[in-house]
Design an enzyme around this catalytic site. Sequence first.
Site, mmCIF file in Angstrom:
data_model
loop_
_atom_site.group_PDB
_atom_site.id
_atom_site.type_symbol
_atom_site.label_atom_id
_atom_site.label_comp_id
_atom_site.label_asym_id
_atom_site.label_seq_id
_atom_site.Cartn_x
_atom_site.Cartn_y
_atom_site.Cartn_z
ATOM 1 N N ARG A 144 36.485 36.881 30.544
ATOM 2 C CA ARG A 144 36.525 38.150 31.284
ATOM 3 C C ARG A 144 35.166 38.854 31.228
ATOM 4 O O ARG A 144 34.405 38.660 30.289
ATOM 5 C CB ARG A 144 37.570 39.087 30.670
ATOM 6 C CG ARG A 144 38.978 38.554 30.767
ATOM 7 C CD ARG A 144 39.957 39.523 30.118
ATOM 8 N NE ARG A 144 39.985 40.800 30.823
ATOM 9 C CZ ARG A 144 40.437 41.928 30.280
ATOM 10 N NH1 ARG A 144 40.872 41.950 29.041
ATOM 11 N NH2 ARG A 144 40.437 43.040 30.992
ATOM 12 N N GLU B 6 38.118 39.508 49.899
ATOM 13 C CA GLU B 6 38.741 40.461 50.841
ATOM 14 C C GLU B 6 37.802 41.625 51.181
ATOM 15 O O GLU B 6 38.107 42.421 52.053
ATOM 16 C CB GLU B 6 40.063 40.992 50.262
ATOM 17 C CG GLU B 6 39.950 42.070 49.190
ATOM 18 C CD GLU B 6 39.526 41.564 47.805
ATOM 19 O OE1 GLU B 6 39.150 40.381 47.665
ATOM 20 O OE2 GLU B 6 39.546 42.393 46.868
ATOM 21 N N CYS C 124 39.526 37.289 41.118
ATOM 22 C CA CYS C 124 39.032 38.164 40.043
ATOM 23 C C CYS C 124 40.106 38.344 38.955
ATOM 24 O O CYS C 124 40.386 37.400 38.241
ATOM 25 C CB CYS C 124 38.527 39.479 40.641
ATOM 26 S SG CYS C 124 37.297 40.239 39.589
ATOM 27 N N HIS D 163 35.451 38.808 45.147
ATOM 28 C CA HIS D 163 36.441 39.511 45.989
ATOM 29 C C HIS D 163 36.258 39.115 47.457
ATOM 30 O O HIS D 163 35.547 39.801 48.193
ATOM 31 C CB HIS D 163 36.259 41.030 45.858
ATOM 32 C CG HIS D 163 36.779 41.578 44.575
ATOM 33 N ND1 HIS D 163 38.002 42.204 44.477
ATOM 34 C CD2 HIS D 163 36.258 41.565 43.332
ATOM 35 C CE1 HIS D 163 38.211 42.561 43.223
ATOM 36 N NE2 HIS D 163 37.168 42.195 42.509
ATOM 37 N N GLY E 159 41.759 43.618 40.117
ATOM 38 C CA GLY E 159 42.238 44.869 39.515
ATOM 39 C C GLY E 159 41.871 44.800 38.052
ATOM 40 O O GLY E 159 40.731 44.506 37.706
ATOM 41 N N GLU E 160 42.850 44.985 37.189
ATOM 42 C CA GLU E 160 42.606 44.889 35.751
ATOM 43 C C GLU E 160 43.718 44.013 35.185
ATOM 44 O O GLU E 160 44.895 44.357 35.258
ATOM 45 C CB GLU E 160 42.622 46.298 35.149
ATOM 46 C CG GLU E 160 41.597 46.508 34.063
ATOM 47 C CD GLU E 160 41.983 45.773 32.788
ATOM 48 O OE1 GLU E 160 41.093 45.212 32.121
ATOM 49 O OE2 GLU E 160 43.189 45.746 32.476
ATOM 50 N N SER E 161 43.310 42.850 34.643
ATOM 51 C CA SER E 161 44.326 41.837 34.337
ATOM 52 C C SER E 161 45.316 42.286 33.263
ATOM 53 O O SER E 161 46.500 41.949 33.343
ATOM 54 C CB SER E 161 43.656 40.518 33.947
ATOM 55 O OG SER E 161 42.756 40.707 32.885
ATOM 56 N N ILE F 288 32.804 42.135 41.012
ATOM 57 C CA ILE F 288 33.024 43.445 40.387
ATOM 58 C C ILE F 288 33.617 43.220 38.993
ATOM 59 O O ILE F 288 34.754 42.758 38.870
ATOM 60 C CB ILE F 288 33.992 44.315 41.231
ATOM 61 C CG1 ILE F 288 33.484 44.452 42.672
ATOM 62 C CG2 ILE F 288 34.169 45.691 40.586
ATOM 63 C CD1 ILE F 288 34.489 45.100 43.630
ATOM 64 N N ARG F 289 32.827 43.511 37.963
ATOM 65 C CA ARG F 289 33.256 43.244 36.571
ATOM 66 C C ARG F 289 33.996 41.900 36.502
ATOM 67 O O ARG F 289 35.123 41.796 36.016
ATOM 68 C CB ARG F 289 34.148 44.390 36.051
ATOM 69 C CG ARG F 289 33.359 45.660 35.790
ATOM 70 C CD ARG F 289 34.237 46.847 35.466
ATOM 71 N NE ARG F 289 34.990 47.288 36.631
ATOM 72 C CZ ARG F 289 36.294 47.101 36.853
ATOM 73 N NH1 ARG F 289 37.024 46.502 35.951
ATOM 74 N NH2 ARG F 289 36.868 47.532 37.939
HETATM 75 N N1 GLN Z 1 37.426 42.896 34.631
HETATM 76 C C1 GLN Z 1 38.740 42.781 35.193
HETATM 77 C C2 GLN Z 1 39.704 42.093 34.220
HETATM 78 O O1 GLN Z 1 39.280 41.583 33.239
HETATM 79 C C3 GLN Z 1 38.718 42.033 36.513
HETATM 80 C C4 GLN Z 1 37.865 42.792 37.502
HETATM 81 C C5 GLN Z 1 38.302 42.696 38.918
HETATM 82 O O2 GLN Z 1 39.401 42.205 39.249
HETATM 83 N N2 GLN Z 1 37.485 43.227 39.803
HETATM 84 O O3 GLN Z 1 40.870 42.080 34.455
#
Ligand code: GLN
EC number: 4.3.3.6
Length: 201
Positions: free
Chosen positions: A106, A174, A79, A172, A47-49, A136-137
């Site tokens: 990150r 999953e 992630c 990921h 997600g987004e930390s 993913i990112r």
């Molecule tokens: N870029 C996100 C972060 O820094 C992590 C990306 C992800 O969980 N797919 O939190």
Amino acid sequence: MKRIGVLALQGAVREHILAIEASGAEGVPVKTVAELEGLDGLVLPGGESTTMRRLLDSYELLEPIRKKALDGLPVFGTCAGLILLAGTIVGYEEPHLGLMDITVERNSFGRQVDSFEVPLAIEGVGVGVDFPAVFIRAPHIVSVGPDVEVLATHGDRIVLARQGRFLGCSFHPELTDDHRVMQYFIDICVHSKESSEVGSV
Ligand code: GLN
């Protein structure tokens, strides 16, 4: 049957639950402190930390999760979940849960390449059959402490590591039908439960 929680504040919760169930365990969403009870393992999804950290604070889950983990609960961070687990985050003064002796950076695979898939050879996860890893990112693990085992690298970057009952990956697992990495985590949960049961007799 092992009962594995998935932190359900943000991210690919349903996909993790499906992967857990495909691996022969029960997957349960976790949003409250009460739901942390009776688990054999906990998954922290992507997600987004920074958003996840804000939600962990407002749901008052950060310290209860840290305490459960220190008391013996296995935790798998994927992630953004890996970032939550790391003891050191490049450019930040404080970690989030800080459970693993690793340094992570990150968004380290470049802005243009937001998302990609590569076949990964993973230590202990099937010999000779690569795992389809979706990034993913993604963050990567810059360095690990002496008690941390590196299980996979992509180029010269560490992307999967284990420290006892704690497992963290950049990608990921999953998002594919290959559930070997989740199975690997569930095996950690099975064995750490056995050792804590033996220890408590
Ligand atoms: N870029 C996100 C972060 O820094 C992590 C990306 C992800 O969980 N797919 O939190």
